[in-house]
Every structure is written in C-alpha cells, then in structure tokens.
Design an enzyme around this catalytic site. Structure first.
Site, PDB file in Angstrom:
ATOM      1  N   GLY A 106       0.865  -1.185   0.000  1.00  0.00           N
ATOM      2  CA  GLY A 106       0.000   0.000   0.000  1.00  0.00           C
ATOM      3  C   GLY A 106       0.895   1.226   0.000  1.00  0.00           C
ATOM      4  O   GLY A 106       1.582   1.481   0.991  1.00  0.00           O
ATOM      5  N   GLY A 128      -0.159   4.274  -0.379  1.00  0.00           N
ATOM      6  CA  GLY A 128      -1.011   5.448  -0.169  1.00  0.00           C
ATOM      7  C   GLY A 128      -0.417   6.337   0.914  1.00  0.00           C
ATOM      8  O   GLY A 128       0.794   6.306   1.167  1.00  0.00           O
ATOM      9  N   ALA A 129      -1.286   7.102   1.560  1.00  0.00           N
ATOM     10  CA  ALA A 129      -0.818   8.091   2.534  1.00  0.00           C
ATOM     11  C   ALA A 129      -0.052   7.426   3.688  1.00  0.00           C
ATOM     12  O   ALA A 129       1.075   7.817   4.002  1.00  0.00           O
ATOM     13  CB  ALA A 129      -2.017   8.863   3.065  1.00  0.00           C
ATOM     14  N   ASP A 184       2.194  -1.495  -4.484  1.00  0.00           N
ATOM     15  CA  ASP A 184       0.799  -1.045  -4.600  1.00  0.00           C
ATOM     16  C   ASP A 184       0.220  -1.623  -5.889  1.00  0.00           C
ATOM     17  O   ASP A 184       0.958  -1.971  -6.816  1.00  0.00           O
ATOM     18  CB  ASP A 184       0.743   0.486  -4.639  1.00  0.00           C
ATOM     19  CG  ASP A 184      -0.623   1.031  -4.223  1.00  0.00           C
ATOM     20  OD1 ASP A 184      -0.731   1.558  -3.098  1.00  0.00           O
ATOM     21  OD2 ASP A 184      -1.589   0.935  -5.021  1.00  0.00           O
ATOM     22  N   ARG A 198     -10.876   5.791   5.922  1.00  0.00           N
ATOM     23  CA  ARG A 198     -12.183   6.365   6.275  1.00  0.00           C
ATOM     24  C   ARG A 198     -12.413   7.689   5.585  1.00  0.00           C
ATOM     25  O   ARG A 198     -11.480   8.450   5.345  1.00  0.00           O
ATOM     26  CB  ARG A 198     -12.228   6.656   7.778  1.00  0.00           C
ATOM     27  CG  ARG A 198     -12.286   5.458   8.608  1.00  0.00           C
ATOM     28  CD  ARG A 198     -12.826   5.820   9.974  1.00  0.00           C
ATOM     29  NE  ARG A 198     -11.801   6.359  10.860  1.00  0.00           N
ATOM     30  CZ  ARG A 198     -12.067   6.765  12.090  1.00  0.00           C
ATOM     31  NH1 ARG A 198     -13.298   6.749  12.551  1.00  0.00           N
ATOM     32  NH2 ARG A 198     -11.100   7.204  12.864  1.00  0.00           N
ATOM     33  N   ARG A 214     -14.404   3.063  11.337  1.00  0.00           N
ATOM     34  CA  ARG A 214     -13.402   2.120  10.825  1.00  0.00           C
ATOM     35  C   ARG A 214     -14.085   0.805  10.438  1.00  0.00           C
ATOM     36  O   ARG A 214     -13.686   0.118   9.524  1.00  0.00           O
ATOM     37  CB  ARG A 214     -12.349   1.849  11.904  1.00  0.00           C
ATOM     38  CG  ARG A 214     -11.489   3.058  12.239  1.00  0.00           C
ATOM     39  CD  ARG A 214     -10.521   2.723  13.376  1.00  0.00           C
ATOM     40  NE  ARG A 214      -9.629   3.832  13.704  1.00  0.00           N
ATOM     41  CZ  ARG A 214      -9.907   4.761  14.610  1.00  0.00           C
ATOM     42  NH1 ARG A 214     -11.044   4.737  15.280  1.00  0.00           N
ATOM     43  NH2 ARG A 214      -9.041   5.731  14.870  1.00  0.00           N
ATOM     44  N   ASN A 273     -11.921  -4.301   2.708  1.00  0.00           N
ATOM     45  CA  ASN A 273     -10.556  -4.457   3.215  1.00  0.00           C
ATOM     46  C   ASN A 273     -10.233  -5.907   3.574  1.00  0.00           C
ATOM     47  O   ASN A 273      -9.076  -6.327   3.464  1.00  0.00           O
ATOM     48  CB  ASN A 273     -10.322  -3.517   4.401  1.00  0.00           C
ATOM     49  CG  ASN A 273     -10.130  -2.072   3.940  1.00  0.00           C
ATOM     50  OD1 ASN A 273     -10.147  -1.804   2.732  1.00  0.00           O
ATOM     51  ND2 ASN A 273      -9.966  -1.166   4.865  1.00  0.00           N
ATOM     52  N   SER A 328      -4.228  -1.844   8.110  1.00  0.00           N
ATOM     53  CA  SER A 328      -5.532  -1.644   7.457  1.00  0.00           C
ATOM     54  C   SER A 328      -6.682  -1.812   8.452  1.00  0.00           C
ATOM     55  O   SER A 328      -6.653  -2.700   9.307  1.00  0.00           O
ATOM     56  CB  SER A 328      -5.708  -2.654   6.315  1.00  0.00           C
ATOM     57  OG  SER A 328      -4.571  -2.674   5.494  1.00  0.00           O
ATOM     58  N   ASP A 349      -2.838   5.359  19.028  1.00  0.00           N
ATOM     59  CA  ASP A 349      -3.791   5.899  20.004  1.00  0.00           C
ATOM     60  C   ASP A 349      -3.056   6.409  21.251  1.00  0.00           C
ATOM     61  O   ASP A 349      -3.428   7.437  21.824  1.00  0.00           O
ATOM     62  CB  ASP A 349      -4.827   4.831  20.383  1.00  0.00           C
ATOM     63  CG  ASP A 349      -5.636   4.372  19.165  1.00  0.00           C
ATOM     64  OD1 ASP A 349      -5.819   5.190  18.245  1.00  0.00           O
ATOM     65  OD2 ASP A 349      -6.068   3.201  19.139  1.00  0.00           O
ATOM     66  N   ARG A 377      -1.492   9.732  20.507  1.00  0.00           N
ATOM     67  CA  ARG A 377      -2.517  10.794  20.544  1.00  0.00           C
ATOM     68  C   ARG A 377      -2.876  11.132  21.997  1.00  0.00           C
ATOM     69  O   ARG A 377      -3.009  12.305  22.368  1.00  0.00           O
ATOM     70  CB  ARG A 377      -3.766  10.330  19.775  1.00  0.00           C
ATOM     71  CG  ARG A 377      -3.529  10.324  18.279  1.00  0.00           C
ATOM     72  CD  ARG A 377      -4.723   9.828  17.483  1.00  0.00           C
ATOM     73  NE  ARG A 377      -4.463   9.999  16.058  1.00  0.00           N
ATOM     74  CZ  ARG A 377      -5.016   9.283  15.092  1.00  0.00           C
ATOM     75  NH1 ARG A 377      -5.869   8.320  15.386  1.00  0.00           N
ATOM     76  NH2 ARG A 377      -4.731   9.530  13.831  1.00  0.00           N
ATOM     77  N   HIS A 404      -9.169  -1.001  18.571  1.00  0.00           N
ATOM     78  CA  HIS A 404      -8.770   0.256  17.908  1.00  0.00           C
ATOM     79  C   HIS A 404      -9.997   0.859  17.224  1.00  0.00           C
ATOM     80  O   HIS A 404     -10.110   0.874  16.011  1.00  0.00           O
ATOM     81  CB  HIS A 404      -7.652  -0.036  16.893  1.00  0.00           C
ATOM     82  CG  HIS A 404      -7.249   1.149  16.085  1.00  0.00           C
ATOM     83  ND1 HIS A 404      -6.748   2.305  16.637  1.00  0.00           N
ATOM     84  CD2 HIS A 404      -7.275   1.372  14.749  1.00  0.00           C
ATOM     85  CE1 HIS A 404      -6.485   3.171  15.674  1.00  0.00           C
ATOM     86  NE2 HIS A 404      -6.806   2.637  14.522  1.00  0.00           N
TER      87      HIS A 404
HETATM   88  P1  NAI Z   1      -4.854   5.308   0.869  1.00  0.00           P
HETATM   89  O1  NAI Z   1      -6.104   5.211   0.080  1.00  0.00           O
HETATM   90  O2  NAI Z   1      -4.076   6.576   0.829  1.00  0.00           O
HETATM   91  O3  NAI Z   1      -3.867   4.129   0.453  1.00  0.00           O
HETATM   92  C1  NAI Z   1      -4.277   2.809   0.334  1.00  0.00           C
HETATM   93  C2  NAI Z   1      -3.472   2.209  -0.796  1.00  0.00           C
HETATM   94  O4  NAI Z   1      -3.738   0.812  -0.835  1.00  0.00           O
HETATM   95  C3  NAI Z   1      -3.834   2.782  -2.178  1.00  0.00           C
HETATM   96  O5  NAI Z   1      -2.684   3.341  -2.784  1.00  0.00           O
HETATM   97  C4  NAI Z   1      -4.352   1.568  -2.936  1.00  0.00           C
HETATM   98  O6  NAI Z   1      -4.032   1.563  -4.316  1.00  0.00           O
HETATM   99  C5  NAI Z   1      -3.650   0.438  -2.203  1.00  0.00           C
HETATM  100  N1  NAI Z   1      -4.271  -0.863  -2.418  1.00  0.00           N
HETATM  101  C6  NAI Z   1      -5.586  -1.192  -2.460  1.00  0.00           C
HETATM  102  N2  NAI Z   1      -5.732  -2.503  -2.694  1.00  0.00           N
HETATM  103  C7  NAI Z   1      -4.487  -3.028  -2.785  1.00  0.00           C
HETATM  104  C8  NAI Z   1      -3.983  -4.329  -3.010  1.00  0.00           C
HETATM  105  N3  NAI Z   1      -4.805  -5.376  -3.176  1.00  0.00           N
HETATM  106  N4  NAI Z   1      -2.658  -4.505  -3.061  1.00  0.00           N
HETATM  107  C9  NAI Z   1      -1.816  -3.469  -2.894  1.00  0.00           C
HETATM  108  N5  NAI Z   1      -2.224  -2.202  -2.673  1.00  0.00           N
HETATM  109  C10 NAI Z   1      -3.547  -1.987  -2.624  1.00  0.00           C
HETATM  110  O7  NAI Z   1      -5.232   4.954   2.383  1.00  0.00           O
HETATM  111  P2  NAI Z   1      -4.375   5.279   3.700  1.00  0.00           P
HETATM  112  O8  NAI Z   1      -4.800   6.575   4.247  1.00  0.00           O
HETATM  113  O9  NAI Z   1      -2.955   5.021   3.427  1.00  0.00           O
HETATM  114  O10 NAI Z   1      -4.946   4.158   4.702  1.00  0.00           O
HETATM  115  C11 NAI Z   1      -4.671   2.799   4.474  1.00  0.00           C
HETATM  116  C12 NAI Z   1      -5.385   1.912   5.488  1.00  0.00           C
HETATM  117  O11 NAI Z   1      -4.845   2.116   6.791  1.00  0.00           O
HETATM  118  C13 NAI Z   1      -6.890   2.187   5.611  1.00  0.00           C
HETATM  119  O12 NAI Z   1      -7.588   0.978   5.787  1.00  0.00           O
HETATM  120  C14 NAI Z   1      -6.975   3.025   6.867  1.00  0.00           C
HETATM  121  O13 NAI Z   1      -8.243   2.984   7.478  1.00  0.00           O
HETATM  122  C15 NAI Z   1      -5.913   2.374   7.706  1.00  0.00           C
HETATM  123  N6  NAI Z   1      -5.383   3.169   8.808  1.00  0.00           N
HETATM  124  C16 NAI Z   1      -5.124   2.508   9.971  1.00  0.00           C
HETATM  125  C17 NAI Z   1      -4.590   3.159  11.049  1.00  0.00           C
HETATM  126  C18 NAI Z   1      -4.317   2.392  12.303  1.00  0.00           C
HETATM  127  O14 NAI Z   1      -4.024   2.998  13.334  1.00  0.00           O
HETATM  128  N7  NAI Z   1      -4.373   1.070  12.282  1.00  0.00           N
HETATM  129  C19 NAI Z   1      -4.297   4.611  11.006  1.00  0.00           C
HETATM  130  C20 NAI Z   1      -4.572   5.205   9.709  1.00  0.00           C
HETATM  131  C21 NAI Z   1      -5.094   4.495   8.663  1.00  0.00           C
END
Ligand code: NAI
Length: 308
Positions: free
Chosen positions: A7, A9-10, A32, A82, A88, A95, A119, A148, A151, A175
């Site tokens: 992944g 992403g962000a 990704d 989200r 979540r 997911n 995730s 958490d 924060r 979480h």
């Molecule tokens: P994002 O949308 O910026 O990035 C997710 C990436 O996953 C995208 O680039 C997408 O193309 C990629 N992706 C989707 N399916 C895929 C696959 N089968 N194989 C490889 N890559 C794939 O989302 P972000 O903000 O990075 O968040 C990612 C996850 O982390 C979300 O589920 C979010 O809720 C979770 N999260 C969990 C936290 C925690 O404390 N556990 C904190 C923040 C986010």
C-alpha cells in the site's frame, strides 16, 4: 534486513519514508496495485537521500511480489481509508478481501516474515490475517495502540502545557472510537501520576478527545491521517528490527490473557526481533476490566462479519 510496505497510499508511503530515513533496513520495497505509484513514490523518497543523508534503498513495485522476496518485516496498509462520518468498522468487507489476498502473496515470497497489519478495522484484519495464514501468533501484530497512545500523550501534554516526550501512557483495547481504553489512571508525567496535575473533568476530556482522535482529523482533512500513523508504524518496525524490546500496546492474539480467548486486541507487548515476545499483564481496576470486556464484545461481533 529487508522490509516491505504494502500500500503506497498516505500511510504506507509515510511509513516507508520514516523507515528509510532511519535506515532500519538495507532495502525497503513499497508495493501497490496502482500502476506506477509505488515506483514514483520510491523514486521521490530516494531523491531525498542526497539531501537528508541515508543509505537505505527504496524499491517500488506495481503488484510484483517477487520483489518482496525474503522480507524480514512486512507492513500491510493496503485498503480503503475512512471518509468523514465513516467508522473504521464500515471498511470491513472490501478491506478483508484485500488483506487476505495480500497476506497470501506476501507469505509465498517471505514465509518467515513478521507481519504488521495497519488496514482497518485493524483488530479484525489482524485476526483475519492470522486465521488465514496460520503463521505463529507472535509474528502477527496489529498497529493501533501505538498511534492511540501517541494521541493520548499529545492531548495530555497539550492540556498540561508540557512536552509530549515527558508523558508516559497507554491506550489498550480495540482500535475503534468506542472500543479503545485510554488508561488515564496509569499515565504519568515523568513518573508522577497525571492526576496530580489534572482534575477529573480534564482527564475525562483528554480520554474523550483521544477516542475520537482519528475522527477529528478525518473531519478536518477530509480523509484519515497519515503522519502519526506512519510514525507509529515505524516505531513498531524499529523495536523489532533493532531488537529494542520496547513495550507497546499492539493488537495480538489473546489466548486467555486479559480474560479473552480467540481474539486480537490491543494489550501491552514487548516487541523484539522475533515479533511480540510477551504480553505484559497489567493489573486493571474493575472499571478498566469492564471496559476491556465491553471492547472485546464489540471486536468479537465485528469478527463475526468475516467469512472464515
Ligand atoms: P490510501 O487510500 O491513501 O492508500 C491505500 C493504498 O492501498 C492505495 O494506494 C491503494 O491503491 C492500495 N491498495 C488497495 N488494494 C491493494 C492491493 N490489493 N494490493 C496493494 N495495494 C492496494 O489509504 P491510507 O490513508 O494510506 O490508509 C490505508 C489503510 O490504513 C486504511 O484501511 C486506513 O483505514 C488504515 N489506517 C489505519 C490506522 C491504524 O491505526 N491502524 C491509522 C490510519 C489508517
């Protein structure tokens, strides 16, 4: 040492950036499914090497798992984040499919990897990855409590007008906005209970702000946060690869600990080279025990939505 972040992403890219800046491995693979994104972000990060001074090599991969071969630690951040107003928990269906597929592919090339699941809904995704993969439980770790807790410490520091570095505290349980348990009773300012500095109303507000910490940011930014999630995930990776044996609340498989069985939830664990090495058994108050029980019920009901 080789680390893969799935992944780009962000959260994934920020995690990789933090890992690379700290030189926690010789190679960091960012993978990704979106064509070109991981290659582009890896190159962008590598172009900071001459500016920041590091020798770790980022490698981008559009869904080519062969490049992840022989990874020691794998972080899974792939999946939907989200949107404002979403919980979540609403992310579960889509997911779950992503996390299951990614875990299978990762283990094909790195059967001995320690896996960190980010995730959401994270406790359920960690449980799913463990059940589907069948790898030893100590190699599966969910990241949530580290974020958490960061924060929680920040809100305490802001309320007390002191440095977050001098605050110690943990958030355990699930979480989720309603399932996490900020342990205000055990939080300290350099070893002194924070209750010596804050009244009950202030402590309650800190706990409440912590619980909706993620939602507050989602509302402000329009999507979920990434700087603190990326730093918190890096901190887990660092404790593992450098064998620091730090105590961090992580979602791990409970088999009777904290009165719970067959569930992944946040409890303090020691993180070292073999994964989570042991669970620290805190003596919870009756109110904290009841909150943990309630949190477990919510996580368990979410796990029920998985088709295992
Ligand atoms: P994002 O949308 O910026 O990035 C997710 C990436 O996953 C995208 O680039 C997408 O193309 C990629 N992706 C989707 N399916 C895929 C696959 N089968 N194989 C490889 N890559 C794939 O989302 P972000 O903000 O990075 O968040 C990612 C996850 O982390 C979300 O589920 C979010 O809720 C979770 N999260 C969990 C936290 C925690 O404390 N556990 C904190 C923040 C986010």
């Amino acid at each position: 040492m080789k680390i893969t972040v799935v992944g780009a992403g962000a959260v994934g890219a920020t995690t990789a950036d933090n890992i690379i800046r700290r030189e926690l491995a010789e190679e960091v693979v960012l993978l990704d499914i979106k064509e070109g994104v991981s290659e582009g972000k890896s190159l962008d990060i590598y172009q900071t090497a001459a500016l920041l001074g590091f020798n770790t090599k980022p490698i981008g991969s559009t869904n080519d798992y062969e490049k992840t071969k022989g990874s020691d630690v794998v972080v899974i951040t792939s999946g939907l984040p989200r949107k404002p107003g979403m919980t979540r928990e609403e992310l579960i269906g889509i997911n779950a499919g992503i996390v299951k597929g990614v875990t299978e592919n990762i283990l094909k090339y790195s059967p001995k990897a320690i896996i960190i699941v980010v995730s959401n809904p994270m406790d359920t995704m960690t449980y799913l990855a463990l059940k589907e993969s069948g790898i030893p439980k100590k190699r599966l770790i969910g990241m949530g409590g580290a974020l958490d807790s960061a924060r929680f410490k920040t809100y305490l520091a802001m309320t007390m007008d002191v440095s977050p570095l001098d605050i110690h505290g943990m958030v355990i349980g699930g979480h989720g906005d309603t399932t996490m348990i900020p342990l205000t009773r055990l939080a300290t300012y350099n070893g002194i209970p924070v209750s010596r500095f804050l009244n009950a109303e202030q402590l309650e507000k800190v706990a409440a702000d912590t619980m909706v910490g993620g939602a507050t940011l989602t509302k402000l930014i329009g999507t979920s946060a990434w700087y603190a999630p990326g730093a918190a995930t890096m901190m887990l990776v660092e404790s593992i690869v450098r064998n620091q044996k730090r105590i961090v609340p992580c979602s791990v498989y409970l088999n009777g600990e904290y009165g719970q069985k067959d569930i992944c939830m946040g409890v303090p664990v020691v993180l070292g080279r073999s994964g989570w090495e042991k669970i620290i058994n805190l003596r919870l108050s009756d109110a904290e025990k009841a909150a943990f029980e309630k949190s477990a019920e919510a996580v368990r009901s979410m796990n029920g939505a998985l088709s295992l």
